[in-house]
Design an enzyme around this catalytic site. Structure first.
Site, PDB file in Angstrom:
ATOM      1  N   ASP A  66       0.850  -1.195   0.000  1.00 46.57           N
ATOM      2  CA  ASP A  66       0.000   0.000   0.000  1.00 46.57           C
ATOM      3  C   ASP A  66       0.892   1.254   0.000  1.00 46.57           C
ATOM      4  OD1 ASP A  66      -2.525   1.127   0.016  1.00 46.57           O
ATOM      5  OD2 ASP A  66      -2.809   0.998   2.176  1.00 46.57           O
ATOM      6  N   GLY A  94      -9.425   6.010   7.745  1.00 42.91           N
ATOM      7  CA  GLY A  94      -9.898   6.107   9.129  1.00 42.91           C
ATOM      8  C   GLY A  94     -11.393   6.347   9.145  1.00 42.91           C
ATOM      9  N   GLY A 124     -10.052   4.255   1.668  1.00 42.65           N
ATOM     10  CA  GLY A 124     -10.945   4.731   2.724  1.00 42.65           C
ATOM     11  C   GLY A 124     -12.286   4.021   2.707  1.00 42.65           C
ATOM     12  N   SER A 171     -13.561   1.859   4.905  1.00 45.15           N
ATOM     13  CA  SER A 171     -14.250   1.689   6.196  1.00 45.15           C
ATOM     14  C   SER A 171     -15.182   2.858   6.458  1.00 45.15           C
ATOM     15  CB  SER A 171     -13.235   1.595   7.337  1.00 45.15           C
ATOM     16  OG  SER A 171     -12.361   0.519   7.120  1.00 45.15           O
TER      17      SER A 171
HETATM   18  P1  13P Z   1      -9.778   2.647   5.761  1.00 40.81           P
HETATM   19  O1  13P Z   1      -8.836   2.689   6.915  1.00 40.81           O
HETATM   20  O2  13P Z   1     -10.714   3.774   5.777  1.00 40.81           O
HETATM   21  O3  13P Z   1     -10.461   1.335   5.640  1.00 40.81           O
HETATM   22  O4  13P Z   1      -8.894   2.852   4.434  1.00 40.81           O
HETATM   23  C1  13P Z   1      -7.987   1.871   4.039  1.00 40.81           C
HETATM   24  C2  13P Z   1      -7.154   2.297   2.882  1.00 40.81           C
HETATM   25  O5  13P Z   1      -7.596   2.995   2.008  1.00 40.81           O
HETATM   26  C3  13P Z   1      -5.784   1.798   2.834  1.00 40.81           C
HETATM   27  O6  13P Z   1      -5.033   2.363   1.819  1.00 40.81           O
END
Ligand code: 13P
Length: 280
Positions: free
Chosen positions: A78, A173, A201, A203
């Protein structure tokens, strides 16, 4: 190859779930979900994890779960700006790496990702790029908010990445507000390039929002924070009530089981509406 899976997913209007894992337990839980569903998954490590542990341990954990739990798993790095770390992961056998030059000028982003792509593709490793920026923080990687312009999407797409993350007000987050989300930016990006888009993102987004992103061209959806919540729950479930002692075996089993259940839920949603009966 993972790039073919992503292209097929965009074509079919589904998305591959990509889960951030920082330990063997969570990788095992995600692989269990892949096995249970019969659907491939991406297991992703942060650059911070690799900078801390090196490549051998995370790659070793991944190889174990791939061999003993489910072979349909792909390893991804990532957000990474560090060219040495990117090269190390490519050499160590990651399936895909992300060069995140979103905080730089588009010309610099293009120049650097072109070099990463040349080396990665020579080694059969796919590359994810990013335009715009994802707000919040992901394992030490911070980005300022910026909305991806069609011009920047087009310029980066021409460099030849395998997929492209789009900043449209999405956040790593928790979402304190959804007012930052500008869906037109994502829709425009999907019209500008046929590349599989990546939604960061994940979550905190609703099923309807996931479907909207998939419709716009997102074929990979990243989930990190929800798996971090699983850790807190697993610790709570494995603490004795009389005194605060964690039962290690219970903790590891809880982590795997809860990660499996959480991952399976996302995998099912991302397969899309036509599979709402749970059959793939
Ligand atoms: P979240 O923490 O919002 O799930 O995002 C994860 C992400 O995009 C990792 O690159």
């Amino acid at each position: 190859m993972v790039s073919e899976l992503l292209r097929a997913a965009r074509y079919e209007k589904t998305a591959i779930a990509a889960f951030n894992c920082s330990a063997f337990d969570s990788m095992a839980g995600v692989a269990m979900a892949a096995k249970e569903s019969g659907v491939p998954v991406i297991i992703q490590t942060s650059a911070a994890l690799v900078a801390t542990l090196g490549t051998a341990l995370p790659k070793g954990w991944f190889d174990l779960v791939k061999k003993h739990i489910c072979s349909d798993c792909y390893l991804h790095l990532d957000h990474c700006q560090d060219l040495v770390l990117l090269k190390n992961c490519i050499d160590a056998g990651w399936d895909m790496v992300m060069y995140d030059g979103s905080a730089d000028k588009i010309e610099d982003n293009c120049r650097n990702i072109t070099a990463v792509i040349a080396y990665a593709h020579k080694n059969n490793v796919a590359v994810e790029g990013e335009v715009g920026g994802v707000m919040g923080e992901e394992s030490g990687s911070k980005s300022s908010n910026a909305y991806a312009s069609a011009r920047d999407v087009s310029m980066l797409a021409q460099c030849g990445p395998d997929c492209l993350a789009i900043g449209f007000g999405n956040v790593h987050g928790s979402y304190k507000t959804k007012e930052t989300l500008n869906w037109d930016v994502l829709v425009q990006a999907g019209k500008t390039t046929e590349l599989p888009l990546v939604l960061h993102g994940g979550s905190g987004l609703t099923d309807t929002e996931f479907f909207k992103a998939i419709d716009a061209g997102c074929a990979k959806i990243n989930i990190s924070t929800e798996l971090k919540r699983v850790y807190a729950k697993a610790v709570k479930n494995s603490t004795t009530s009389m005194e605060v002692v964690i039962q290690p075996l219970k903790l590891h089993s809880e982590l795997m089981q809860l990660t499996m259940e959480t991952a399976l839920n996302f995998i099912t949603i991302f397969r899309g509406r036509k599979n709402a009966n749970g059959k793939f």
